[in-house]
Write a protein that holds these residues in place. Sequence first.
Motif, PDB file in Angstrom:
ATOM      1  N   HIS A  56      16.483  39.054  34.677  1.00 44.78           N
ATOM      2  CA  HIS A  56      17.143  39.654  35.844  1.00 44.78           C
ATOM      3  C   HIS A  56      18.609  39.187  35.910  1.00 44.78           C
ATOM      4  O   HIS A  56      19.526  40.004  36.067  1.00 44.78           O
ATOM      5  CB  HIS A  56      16.359  39.221  37.092  1.00 44.78           C
ATOM      6  CG  HIS A  56      16.941  39.669  38.386  1.00 44.78           C
ATOM      7  ND1 HIS A  56      16.970  40.995  38.775  1.00 44.78           N
ATOM      8  CD2 HIS A  56      17.516  38.962  39.404  1.00 44.78           C
ATOM      9  CE1 HIS A  56      17.540  41.077  39.973  1.00 44.78           C
ATOM     10  NE2 HIS A  56      17.881  39.864  40.367  1.00 44.78           N
ATOM     11  N   ILE A  57      18.813  37.895  35.743  1.00 43.17           N
ATOM     12  CA  ILE A  57      20.178  37.349  35.830  1.00 43.17           C
ATOM     13  C   ILE A  57      21.023  37.783  34.631  1.00 43.17           C
ATOM     14  O   ILE A  57      22.198  38.130  34.771  1.00 43.17           O
ATOM     15  CB  ILE A  57      20.131  35.815  35.975  1.00 43.17           C
ATOM     16  CG1 ILE A  57      19.621  35.469  37.378  1.00 43.17           C
ATOM     17  CG2 ILE A  57      21.496  35.184  35.722  1.00 43.17           C
ATOM     18  CD1 ILE A  57      19.502  34.000  37.659  1.00 43.17           C
ATOM     19  N   ILE A  60      22.379  41.177  35.237  1.00 46.60           N
ATOM     20  CA  ILE A  60      23.507  41.142  36.183  1.00 46.60           C
ATOM     21  C   ILE A  60      24.768  40.676  35.449  1.00 46.60           C
ATOM     22  O   ILE A  60      25.849  41.250  35.598  1.00 46.60           O
ATOM     23  CB  ILE A  60      23.197  40.197  37.369  1.00 46.60           C
ATOM     24  CG1 ILE A  60      22.052  40.769  38.212  1.00 46.60           C
ATOM     25  CG2 ILE A  60      24.444  39.930  38.210  1.00 46.60           C
ATOM     26  CD1 ILE A  60      21.554  39.825  39.314  1.00 46.60           C
ATOM     27  N   LYS A  64      28.586  42.379  34.535  1.00 47.68           N
ATOM     28  CA  LYS A  64      29.862  41.754  34.926  1.00 47.68           C
ATOM     29  C   LYS A  64      30.682  41.344  33.705  1.00 47.68           C
ATOM     30  O   LYS A  64      31.652  40.591  33.815  1.00 47.68           O
ATOM     31  CB  LYS A  64      29.596  40.514  35.785  1.00 47.68           C
ATOM     32  CG  LYS A  64      28.809  40.797  37.039  1.00 47.68           C
ATOM     33  CD  LYS A  64      29.680  41.397  38.126  1.00 47.68           C
ATOM     34  CE  LYS A  64      28.873  41.576  39.408  1.00 47.68           C
ATOM     35  NZ  LYS A  64      29.683  42.169  40.472  1.00 47.68           N
ATOM     36  N   VAL A 161      29.958  34.565  39.041  1.00 47.84           N
ATOM     37  CA  VAL A 161      28.958  35.605  39.357  1.00 47.84           C
ATOM     38  C   VAL A 161      27.750  34.973  40.051  1.00 47.84           C
ATOM     39  O   VAL A 161      27.252  35.495  41.057  1.00 47.84           O
ATOM     40  CB  VAL A 161      28.520  36.348  38.068  1.00 47.84           C
ATOM     41  CG1 VAL A 161      27.364  37.300  38.349  1.00 47.84           C
ATOM     42  CG2 VAL A 161      29.704  37.094  37.448  1.00 47.84           C
ATOM     43  N   LEU A 162      27.296  33.835  39.527  1.00 52.66           N
ATOM     44  CA  LEU A 162      26.065  33.234  40.066  1.00 52.66           C
ATOM     45  C   LEU A 162      26.277  32.591  41.433  1.00 52.66           C
ATOM     46  O   LEU A 162      25.375  32.630  42.277  1.00 52.66           O
ATOM     47  CB  LEU A 162      25.488  32.213  39.083  1.00 52.66           C
ATOM     48  CG  LEU A 162      24.926  32.788  37.788  1.00 52.66           C
ATOM     49  CD1 LEU A 162      24.177  31.707  37.018  1.00 52.66           C
ATOM     50  CD2 LEU A 162      24.022  33.983  38.039  1.00 52.66           C
ATOM     51  N   GLU A 164      28.174  33.679  43.784  1.00 48.40           N
ATOM     52  CA  GLU A 164      28.149  34.784  44.746  1.00 48.40           C
ATOM     53  C   GLU A 164      26.730  35.336  44.901  1.00 48.40           C
ATOM     54  O   GLU A 164      26.260  35.585  46.010  1.00 48.40           O
ATOM     55  CB  GLU A 164      29.114  35.874  44.277  1.00 48.40           C
ATOM     56  CG  GLU A 164      29.376  36.896  45.347  1.00 48.40           C
ATOM     57  CD  GLU A 164      30.263  38.038  44.860  1.00 48.40           C
ATOM     58  OE1 GLU A 164      31.067  37.840  43.928  1.00 48.40           O
ATOM     59  OE2 GLU A 164      30.117  39.149  45.413  1.00 48.40           O
ATOM     60  N   TYR A 165      26.041  35.472  43.763  1.00 47.26           N
ATOM     61  CA  TYR A 165      24.693  36.046  43.811  1.00 47.26           C
ATOM     62  C   TYR A 165      23.730  35.114  44.557  1.00 47.26           C
ATOM     63  O   TYR A 165      23.021  35.545  45.470  1.00 47.26           O
ATOM     64  CB  TYR A 165      24.188  36.328  42.386  1.00 47.26           C
ATOM     65  CG  TYR A 165      22.809  36.926  42.389  1.00 47.26           C
ATOM     66  CD1 TYR A 165      22.558  38.136  43.030  1.00 47.26           C
ATOM     67  CD2 TYR A 165      21.737  36.273  41.783  1.00 47.26           C
ATOM     68  CE1 TYR A 165      21.289  38.682  43.070  1.00 47.26           C
ATOM     69  CE2 TYR A 165      20.470  36.812  41.815  1.00 47.26           C
ATOM     70  CZ  TYR A 165      20.248  38.020  42.455  1.00 47.26           C
ATOM     71  OH  TYR A 165      18.995  38.546  42.504  1.00 47.26           O
ATOM     72  N   PHE A 166      23.716  33.835  44.194  1.00 45.94           N
ATOM     73  CA  PHE A 166      22.791  32.906  44.870  1.00 45.94           C
ATOM     74  C   PHE A 166      23.163  32.751  46.348  1.00 45.94           C
ATOM     75  O   PHE A 166      22.282  32.607  47.198  1.00 45.94           O
ATOM     76  CB  PHE A 166      22.756  31.543  44.164  1.00 45.94           C
ATOM     77  CG  PHE A 166      21.931  31.555  42.900  1.00 45.94           C
ATOM     78  CD1 PHE A 166      20.576  31.876  42.947  1.00 45.94           C
ATOM     79  CD2 PHE A 166      22.487  31.252  41.676  1.00 45.94           C
ATOM     80  CE1 PHE A 166      19.796  31.899  41.787  1.00 45.94           C
ATOM     81  CE2 PHE A 166      21.729  31.275  40.508  1.00 45.94           C
ATOM     82  CZ  PHE A 166      20.383  31.596  40.571  1.00 45.94           C
ATOM     83  N   SER A 168      24.130  35.038  48.256  1.00 46.68           N
ATOM     84  CA  SER A 168      23.504  36.176  48.965  1.00 46.68           C
ATOM     85  C   SER A 168      22.007  35.953  49.162  1.00 46.68           C
ATOM     86  O   SER A 168      21.375  36.635  49.957  1.00 46.68           O
ATOM     87  CB  SER A 168      23.764  37.486  48.200  1.00 46.68           C
ATOM     88  OG  SER A 168      22.936  37.552  47.038  1.00 46.68           O
ATOM     89  N   LEU A 232      14.706  36.417  44.825  1.00 50.35           N
ATOM     90  CA  LEU A 232      15.331  37.323  43.849  1.00 50.35           C
ATOM     91  C   LEU A 232      14.883  38.766  44.082  1.00 50.35           C
ATOM     92  O   LEU A 232      15.547  39.702  43.637  1.00 50.35           O
ATOM     93  CB  LEU A 232      14.951  36.919  42.422  1.00 50.35           C
ATOM     94  CG  LEU A 232      15.505  35.592  41.901  1.00 50.35           C
ATOM     95  CD1 LEU A 232      14.822  35.216  40.587  1.00 50.35           C
ATOM     96  CD2 LEU A 232      17.016  35.671  41.702  1.00 50.35           C
TER      97      LEU A 232
END
Length: 237
Positions: A56-57, A60, A64, A161-162, A164-166, A168, A232
């Motif tokens: 999944h990561i 993403i 990017k 990227v991570l 910001e993603y984590f 959220s 996730l």
Amino acid sequence: MEKLEQLYEGKAKKVFKTDSPDVLIVSYKDDATAFNGEKKGLIVGKGAINNRMTNHIFKILEEKGVPTHYIQELNDRETAVKKVSIVPLEVIIRNYAAGSFSKRMGVEEGVKFKTPILEFSYKNDELGDPFINGYYAIAMNLATQEEIDKIATYAFKVNEVLIEYFDSLGIDLIDFKIEFGRYGSNIILADEISPDTCRLWDKQTHEKLDKDRFRRDLGNVEDAYKEVFKRLGIENK
Ligand code: TMP
């Protein structure tokens, strides 16, 4: 694609050949180790969670602009990946003090850095993955200057990227370890990104949602992995 003989068994994954020379299958285990294999245990369900979380990561990150070894998820535990030659460096990014940094530098866990720290270890179990810098890596022919530059650029991008993603998902990304591989003349992200290889703290409670629960005997290890997996939103995908 056909799964052929096992090539290698690591601490957390097995790697199999396939009928395609450029493709391998990685199979994630529930086995957990810490302190260079001294401490051994099982985290039930970890293999499937780490497999699906990594994929999944990686998807993403590809979107990017970070190239990865990911090809296709085959089942809960197994994924087809591009065959790379691993650069023997553990690439660590730290946003907050924790773990070996806190020990070495005498800084309390949880202190946020002004800027992220990039760190290298020489991937060598016999030596216990010693701390090195880019000059060691180049002098010892572990990587070229160009490769180190690419690795550093990608590692900071992964961090951006991570974070910001984590964020959220209500999680602070404290630090993480990644590995890169050579694929033709390119450097691509390989290995995994999971609670085994990241420190993930709940933003509100600062509860540890990662392998430190196993390393430090904090209890509720499986629950922590499941909680990250749940956030996730890929449980039923
Ligand atoms: P450290 O603070 O113990 O050096 O760990 C930094 C990060 O690297 C942390 O997120 C855990 C991860 N890590 C691994 O993935 N594999 C390892 O073998 C070690 C020592 C750390």
